[in-house]
Motif scaffolding. Structure first.
Motif, PDB file in Angstrom:
ATOM      1  N   LEU A 130      31.731  24.285  29.961  1.00 45.61           N
ATOM      2  CA  LEU A 130      32.775  24.581  30.896  1.00 45.61           C
ATOM      3  C   LEU A 130      32.292  23.929  32.163  1.00 45.61           C
ATOM      4  N   ASP A 131      33.101  23.076  32.668  1.00 47.47           N
ATOM      5  CA  ASP A 131      32.634  22.402  34.137  1.00 47.47           C
ATOM      6  C   ASP A 131      33.309  23.085  35.225  1.00 47.47           C
ATOM      7  N   SER A 132      32.481  24.101  35.719  1.00 44.22           N
ATOM      8  CA  SER A 132      32.979  24.939  36.871  1.00 44.22           C
ATOM      9  C   SER A 132      31.918  25.636  37.554  1.00 44.22           C
ATOM     10  N   THR A 133      32.243  26.513  38.617  1.00 46.31           N
ATOM     11  CA  THR A 133      31.266  27.122  39.463  1.00 46.31           C
ATOM     12  C   THR A 133      31.317  28.384  38.779  1.00 46.31           C
ATOM     13  N   LEU A 134      30.268  29.473  38.763  1.00 44.37           N
ATOM     14  CA  LEU A 134      30.243  30.369  38.358  1.00 44.37           C
ATOM     15  C   LEU A 134      31.480  31.435  38.640  1.00 44.37           C
ATOM     16  N   PHE A 135      31.419  31.584  39.930  1.00 50.39           N
ATOM     17  CA  PHE A 135      32.353  32.324  40.570  1.00 50.39           C
ATOM     18  C   PHE A 135      33.529  31.593  41.270  1.00 50.39           C
ATOM     19  N   SER A 136      34.716  31.449  40.838  1.00 51.64           N
ATOM     20  CA  SER A 136      35.905  30.719  41.231  1.00 51.64           C
ATOM     21  C   SER A 136      36.526  31.721  42.274  1.00 51.64           C
ATOM     22  N   THR A 137      36.542  32.911  42.054  1.00 56.22           N
ATOM     23  CA  THR A 137      37.321  33.876  43.061  1.00 56.22           C
ATOM     24  C   THR A 137      36.059  34.705  43.634  1.00 56.22           C
ATOM     25  N   PRO A 138      35.993  34.866  45.011  1.00 57.93           N
ATOM     26  CA  PRO A 138      35.041  35.445  45.841  1.00 57.93           C
ATOM     27  C   PRO A 138      34.970  36.997  45.174  1.00 57.93           C
ATOM     28  N   LEU A 139      33.727  37.239  45.120  1.00 62.49           N
ATOM     29  CA  LEU A 139      33.400  38.712  44.671  1.00 62.49           C
ATOM     30  C   LEU A 139      34.104  40.080  45.091  1.00 62.49           C
ATOM     31  N   TYR A 140      34.054  39.708  46.805  1.00 60.68           N
ATOM     32  CA  TYR A 140      34.852  40.840  47.509  1.00 60.68           C
ATOM     33  C   TYR A 140      36.217  41.029  47.183  1.00 60.68           C
ATOM     34  N   ILE A 141      36.865  39.774  46.879  1.00 62.01           N
ATOM     35  CA  ILE A 141      38.303  39.899  46.436  1.00 62.01           C
ATOM     36  C   ILE A 141      38.368  40.597  45.008  1.00 62.01           C
ATOM     37  N   GLN A 142      37.455  40.253  44.168  1.00 64.32           N
ATOM     38  CA  GLN A 142      37.599  41.109  42.745  1.00 64.32           C
ATOM     39  C   GLN A 142      37.151  42.406  42.742  1.00 64.32           C
ATOM     40  N   ILE A 143      36.215  42.653  43.660  1.00 63.50           N
ATOM     41  CA  ILE A 143      36.138  44.108  44.021  1.00 63.50           C
ATOM     42  C   ILE A 143      37.283  44.918  44.416  1.00 63.50           C
ATOM     43  N   VAL A 144      37.936  44.355  45.574  1.00 58.75           N
ATOM     44  CA  VAL A 144      39.061  44.732  46.140  1.00 58.75           C
ATOM     45  C   VAL A 144      40.156  45.047  44.999  1.00 58.75           C
ATOM     46  N   THR A 145      40.702  43.891  44.106  1.00 61.17           N
ATOM     47  CA  THR A 145      41.598  44.050  43.014  1.00 61.17           C
ATOM     48  C   THR A 145      41.294  45.131  42.002  1.00 61.17           C
ATOM     49  N   ALA A 146      39.878  45.081  41.645  1.00 61.68           N
ATOM     50  CA  ALA A 146      39.603  46.116  40.638  1.00 61.68           C
ATOM     51  C   ALA A 146      39.713  47.639  41.276  1.00 61.68           C
ATOM     52  N   LEU A 147      39.441  47.936  42.563  1.00 68.02           N
ATOM     53  CA  LEU A 147      39.800  49.092  43.155  1.00 68.02           C
ATOM     54  C   LEU A 147      41.279  49.355  43.103  1.00 68.02           C
ATOM     55  N   VAL A 148      41.949  48.258  43.535  1.00 64.90           N
ATOM     56  CA  VAL A 148      43.409  48.422  43.665  1.00 64.90           C
ATOM     57  C   VAL A 148      44.076  48.831  42.592  1.00 64.90           C
ATOM     58  N   PHE A 149      43.639  47.860  41.407  1.00 68.67           N
ATOM     59  CA  PHE A 149      44.176  48.605  39.936  1.00 68.67           C
ATOM     60  C   PHE A 149      43.953  49.685  39.416  1.00 68.67           C
ATOM     61  N   SER A 150      42.624  50.133  39.669  1.00 73.49           N
ATOM     62  CA  SER A 150      42.129  51.253  39.234  1.00 73.49           C
ATOM     63  C   SER A 150      42.796  52.587  39.908  1.00 73.49           C
ATOM     64  N   SER A 151      43.167  52.472  41.042  1.00 75.63           N
ATOM     65  CA  SER A 151      43.943  53.354  42.087  1.00 75.63           C
ATOM     66  C   SER A 151      45.384  53.442  41.559  1.00 75.63           C
ATOM     67  N   TYR A 152      45.863  52.272  40.975  1.00 73.66           N
ATOM     68  CA  TYR A 152      47.195  52.287  40.665  1.00 73.66           C
ATOM     69  C   TYR A 152      47.400  53.068  39.406  1.00 73.66           C
TER      70      TYR A 152
END
Length: 162
Positions: A130-152
């Motif tokens: 795989l030719d990619s950076t390890l984190f394509s999406t910033p971690l803070y965005i991933q944390i926020v989406t995980a919290l929003v999805f869990s809250s839903y």
């Protein structure tokens, strides 16, 4: 047709349409919607509003559909995303049996599936598969989406038990 089957079919059609149009919508509104994890969003909606089987079906099919339609993500990453989403569903149902509380079950299933995803992605990058950076999406965005999805999930059921 049973109500649950109709709902599952509608969710599937909306999920496929949404995944198909995410690049176009992102371009039109100049907002990178892919950062909000549209496949996981559709998976969370399926977990809440349809059956276990349908959640697995979407986890397996959405990355494949995206790859076939747009060539994105690239094949190894498509397999990795498919694994992550399926693992998310496995973890969610397994954790709800052990923990019995929805919020920590969904949040942990998202976090643990992401940890597995990043461990495997790191290996694929090191192996030059795989030719990619390890984190394509910033971690803070991933944390926020995980919290929003869990809250839903938590808010939808209004009870903290499954």
């Amino acid at each position: 047709m049973q109500r649950k089957t109709i709902i599952s079919v509608l969710i599937d059609l909306i999920a496929i349409g949404f995944i198909y149009y995410v690049p176009t919508i992102s371009h039109l509104i100049s907002l990178p919607l892919y950062l909000m994890e549209p496949m996981r969003l559709m998976l969370i909606i399926a977990l809440v509003h349809s059956s276990k089987a349908n959640a697995y079906l979407l986890a397996l099919s959405l990355p494949i559909f995206s790859f076939v339609i747009s060539g994105h993500p690239v094949f190894p990453k498509m397999l990795l995303i498919t694994f992550e989403l399926v693992f998310n569903v496995v973890l969610f149902y397994g954790l709800t049996k052990k923990i019995k509380y929805l919020f920590p079950s969904i949040l942990l299933s998202i976090i643990l599936s992401k940890v597995a995803y990043y461990i495997i992605k790191f290996g694929l990058i090191k192996l030059t598969i795989l030719d990619s950076t390890l984190f394509s999406t910033p971690l803070y965005i991933q944390i926020v989406t995980a919290l929003v999805f869990s809250s839903y999930v938590y808010i939808f059921y209004k009870k903290n038990k499954i």
